[in-house]
Design a protein around this motif. Structure first.
Motif, short mmCIF file in Angstrom:
data_model
loop_
_atom_site.label_atom_id
_atom_site.label_comp_id
_atom_site.label_asym_id
_atom_site.label_seq_id
_atom_site.Cartn_x
_atom_site.Cartn_y
_atom_site.Cartn_z
N ALA A 59 -8.95 3.68 -22.74
CA ALA A 59 -8.65 4.70 -23.75
C ALA A 59 -9.90 4.95 -24.59
O ALA A 59 -10.66 4.02 -24.88
N HIS A 60 -10.11 6.19 -24.95
CA HIS A 60 -11.23 6.56 -25.81
C HIS A 60 -10.99 5.97 -27.20
O HIS A 60 -9.87 6.00 -27.71
N GLN A 61 -12.06 5.44 -27.80
CA GLN A 61 -11.90 4.76 -29.10
C GLN A 61 -11.49 5.70 -30.21
O GLN A 61 -10.71 5.33 -31.09
N THR A 62 -12.00 6.91 -30.22
CA THR A 62 -11.69 7.82 -31.32
C THR A 62 -10.71 8.92 -30.93
O THR A 62 -10.23 9.64 -31.80
N LYS A 63 -10.44 9.06 -29.65
CA LYS A 63 -9.48 10.07 -29.17
C LYS A 63 -8.42 9.36 -28.34
O LYS A 63 -8.53 9.27 -27.11
N PRO A 64 -7.38 8.84 -28.98
CA PRO A 64 -6.40 8.01 -28.27
C PRO A 64 -5.67 8.72 -27.14
O PRO A 64 -5.15 8.08 -26.24
N ASN A 65 -5.64 10.04 -27.15
CA ASN A 65 -4.97 10.78 -26.07
C ASN A 65 -5.84 10.93 -24.84
O ASN A 65 -5.39 11.42 -23.81
N LEU A 66 -7.10 10.55 -24.94
CA LEU A 66 -8.04 10.66 -23.83
C LEU A 66 -8.17 9.29 -23.16
O LEU A 66 -8.58 8.32 -23.78
N SER A 67 -7.79 9.22 -21.90
CA SER A 67 -7.87 7.96 -21.17
C SER A 67 -8.22 8.23 -19.72
O SER A 67 -8.17 9.37 -19.25
N LYS A 68 -8.58 7.16 -19.02
CA LYS A 68 -8.84 7.28 -17.58
C LYS A 68 -8.46 5.98 -16.90
O LYS A 68 -8.42 4.92 -17.52
N MET A 105 -7.93 8.64 -3.73
CA MET A 105 -7.07 7.99 -4.72
C MET A 105 -6.94 8.87 -5.97
O MET A 105 -7.68 8.68 -6.95
N GLU A 106 -6.01 9.80 -5.94
CA GLU A 106 -5.88 10.77 -7.03
C GLU A 106 -5.53 10.13 -8.37
O GLU A 106 -5.85 10.70 -9.42
N SER A 107 -4.90 8.98 -8.36
CA SER A 107 -4.54 8.33 -9.62
C SER A 107 -5.71 7.56 -10.24
O SER A 107 -5.60 7.07 -11.35
N VAL A 108 -6.83 7.48 -9.53
CA VAL A 108 -7.99 6.73 -10.01
C VAL A 108 -9.09 7.71 -10.39
O VAL A 108 -9.43 8.61 -9.62
N ASP A 109 -9.64 7.52 -11.57
CA ASP A 109 -10.74 8.38 -12.02
C ASP A 109 -12.10 7.84 -11.60
O ASP A 109 -13.00 8.63 -11.32
N SER A 110 -12.25 6.50 -11.57
CA SER A 110 -13.56 5.93 -11.31
C SER A 110 -13.47 4.52 -10.76
O SER A 110 -12.48 3.82 -10.99
N LEU A 111 -14.54 4.13 -10.08
CA LEU A 111 -14.81 2.72 -9.80
C LEU A 111 -15.85 2.28 -10.81
O LEU A 111 -16.78 3.04 -11.11
N VAL A 112 -15.72 1.07 -11.30
CA VAL A 112 -16.77 0.48 -12.12
C VAL A 112 -17.26 -0.74 -11.36
O VAL A 112 -16.49 -1.67 -11.09
N GLU A 125 -20.53 3.13 -13.26
CA GLU A 125 -19.33 3.91 -12.98
C GLU A 125 -19.61 4.96 -11.92
O GLU A 125 -20.61 5.66 -11.97
N ILE A 126 -18.70 5.05 -10.95
CA ILE A 126 -18.74 6.12 -9.96
C ILE A 126 -17.45 6.91 -10.12
O ILE A 126 -16.36 6.42 -9.83
N ALA A 127 -17.58 8.11 -10.64
CA ALA A 127 -16.42 8.96 -10.86
C ALA A 127 -15.96 9.57 -9.53
O ALA A 127 -16.77 10.04 -8.74
N ARG A 128 -14.66 9.55 -9.31
CA ARG A 128 -14.10 10.11 -8.07
C ARG A 128 -14.47 11.59 -7.94
O ARG A 128 -14.85 12.05 -6.86
N GLN A 129 -14.41 12.33 -9.03
CA GLN A 129 -14.75 13.75 -8.99
C GLN A 129 -16.21 13.96 -8.60
O GLN A 129 -16.52 14.87 -7.83
N ASP A 130 -17.11 13.13 -9.10
CA ASP A 130 -18.53 13.24 -8.73
C ASP A 130 -18.72 12.96 -7.24
O ASP A 130 -19.48 13.66 -6.56
N LEU A 131 -18.04 11.94 -6.74
CA LEU A 131 -18.11 11.62 -5.32
C LEU A 131 -17.57 12.78 -4.48
O LEU A 131 -18.18 13.18 -3.48
N GLN A 132 -16.45 13.34 -4.89
CA GLN A 132 -15.89 14.48 -4.16
C GLN A 132 -16.84 15.68 -4.20
O GLN A 132 -16.98 16.38 -3.19
N ASN A 133 -17.50 15.89 -5.31
CA ASN A 133 -18.46 17.00 -5.40
C ASN A 133 -19.64 16.78 -4.46
O ASN A 133 -20.11 17.73 -3.81
N LEU A 134 -20.15 15.55 -4.38
CA LEU A 134 -21.24 15.25 -3.45
C LEU A 134 -20.82 15.49 -2.00
O LEU A 134 -21.58 16.04 -1.21
#
Length: 154
Positions: A59-68, A105-112, A125-134
């Protein structure tokens, strides 16, 4: 097992159709490029008793609604064991397989990936979206007309 052997293992274990094999071969350069940035050929991932990878919600420290959702991977079994109190056990997974599975893995945003044994403070961190874009870029270069690209490949 080196990266080329890992790619071959993906191909060998793929469904027996030419399209899947061609798809793996088409994206193999992207998988190898990313995998070559890391020191190890296998990493440890926590799996629960159902053999599913353990997800962690950040969860984001200052934006609690933002998570991954992330999956932590470790250079050693000891690092994996010291990082998790969840039931289950760390399993050794080849880096190419980690990246390949991340694509779908649509439910996963990243590998760390914690690449240095004993260092659990600096992961990559390897973001799934970045990998898909590549992969999408790679496929566009191989198939400029887009005609032979499977619609669900990336």
């Amino acid at each position: 097992m080196n990266l080329d052997q890992q790619i071959q293992e993906l191909i060998d274990n793929a469904p027996e159709d030419d399209l899947t094999t061609q798809g793996i071969m088409a994206i193999a350069p992207v998988l190898k490029l990313l995998a070559s940035r890391f020191k190890h050929e296998t990493y440890f991932v926590w799996q629960n008793f159902q053999q599913q990878w353990v997800l962690t919600t950040l969860a984001h420290q200052t934006k609690p609604n933002l998570s991954k959702q992330v999956i932590y991977t470790f250079a050693s079994a000891g690092d994996a064991a010291s990082s998790n109190t969840s039931p289950g056990s760390p399993q050794s997974i080849p880096i190419i397989s980690l990246l390949f599975q991340l694509i779908a893995m649509e439910s996963v945003d990243s590998l760390v990936i914690f690449d240095r044994p004993g260092d659990l403070m600096s992961g990559t961190e390897i973001a799934r979206q970045d990998l898909q874009n590549l992969i999408h870029t790679q496929l566009q270069q191989l198939y400029p007309s887009g005609g032979d690209i499977p619609s669900d490949l990336a």
